[in-house]
Design a protein around this motif. Sequence first.
Motif, PDB file in Angstrom:
ATOM      1  N   SER A   1      34.352  29.009  39.892  1.00  0.00           N
ATOM      2  CA  SER A   1      35.018  30.222  39.439  1.00  0.00           C
ATOM      3  C   SER A   1      35.475  31.056  40.637  1.00  0.00           C
ATOM      4  O   SER A   1      34.668  31.442  41.483  1.00  0.00           O
ATOM      5  CB  SER A   1      34.076  31.054  38.568  1.00  0.00           C
ATOM      6  N   TYR A   2      36.766  31.323  40.692  1.00  0.00           N
ATOM      7  CA  TYR A   2      37.352  32.057  41.813  1.00  0.00           C
ATOM      8  C   TYR A   2      37.498  33.542  41.488  1.00  0.00           C
ATOM      9  O   TYR A   2      37.674  33.925  40.334  1.00  0.00           O
ATOM     10  CB  TYR A   2      38.735  31.497  42.140  1.00  0.00           C
ATOM     11  N   LYS A   3      37.466  34.350  42.537  1.00  0.00           N
ATOM     12  CA  LYS A   3      37.774  35.772  42.390  1.00  0.00           C
ATOM     13  C   LYS A   3      38.345  36.285  43.707  1.00  0.00           C
ATOM     14  O   LYS A   3      38.024  35.786  44.793  1.00  0.00           O
ATOM     15  CB  LYS A   3      36.528  36.568  42.011  1.00  0.00           C
ATOM     16  N   VAL A   4      39.215  37.283  43.604  1.00  0.00           N
ATOM     17  CA  VAL A   4      39.787  37.919  44.786  1.00  0.00           C
ATOM     18  C   VAL A   4      38.777  38.935  45.311  1.00  0.00           C
ATOM     19  O   VAL A   4      38.315  39.798  44.563  1.00  0.00           O
ATOM     20  CB  VAL A   4      41.113  38.622  44.444  1.00  0.00           C
ATOM     21  N   VAL A   5      38.423  38.827  46.579  1.00  0.00           N
ATOM     22  CA  VAL A   5      37.489  39.783  47.178  1.00  0.00           C
ATOM     23  C   VAL A   5      38.203  40.779  48.090  1.00  0.00           C
ATOM     24  O   VAL A   5      37.655  41.836  48.408  1.00  0.00           O
ATOM     25  CB  VAL A   5      36.358  39.064  47.951  1.00  0.00           C
TER      26      VAL A   5
END
Length: 307
Positions: free
Chosen positions: A169-173
């Motif tokens: 699962s990807y997310k923008v940090v």
Amino acid sequence: MRKKIILLGLGISLFAAACSGKGAKEDYSGQNTVQNDSDSKEKEKKAPAQDDKTGQKEDKDSKPEKQEPKAEQPGQELSKAPEVTFTDYSQNIQDEDSGVLLLAVTENCPVISIPENEAAAEKMNMVFEQQHTANQTYIQEDVKAAKDAYGQLSGEETANWNGYGYGSSYKVVYASTRILSIEAENYKWQGSAHPNTWTTSYCFDATTGALLYLYDIFTDKAEAEKIVEKQILDTITKEPYKDALMDDYESYVPDVLTENVFYLNDKGLVIICNPDMVTSYAAGTIEVEVPYKDLKSVMNPNYYFGE
């Protein structure tokens, strides 16, 4: 497990670098594959060092220091940060004959849009498309393992079967007109007490689409590593992590910083310490932030965003 986490960095490739003109093409896939192997820890401690790009054994005493490729110059600064959406590839994979659940997959894939620089966006999207393709191989392997495991259960045991799990699962940090940093939270579960979890990261120059490597952001990598290691030690030896330290944790601190566990934000460099690396699984994933001011003397001015 600790060696496996160290080897996360070995999966980092020059595929994206080739797309941006840095060097020879190399497969980028496989960066987020880690599996538990706690029975071999003692052997792993004695294993020779490995090159962080090729995975080949490296005798540092007999080989000259490798020359890093020259860092690519940033392009024109964007007028606004890249936009990121996600394509959901989550699915439940069932046995074709019995219909029993074999593998629950949680997977999304970033899709980056930069209308003013479509070439840069395409480079970044290629990295994630390739990783998605590689994930399908790992998924099929887990499906086969689940099917084999289910086939060995007795009739009573099948009642408690819940299938295996695999996730990415990807997310923008962090997103700015210069930098795009994305994390991937990964897990693999095959009936153990808890899933095997690890986090990887992708740090891009948003002006070119190039995936940034340590040699891109540091002018003196050896000195930078000393600064980073000190910050890691300062963090993990205090609350709430000091009681979760692994045996010989100090000897593993130099192995934490690899190519796929760092990113840049507006405050500094962030390093990801995965579970079972220097602290136990219960401590979770630790993110250590090193302020830009502490790295000013060793950072490429193009990626120094401090005061």
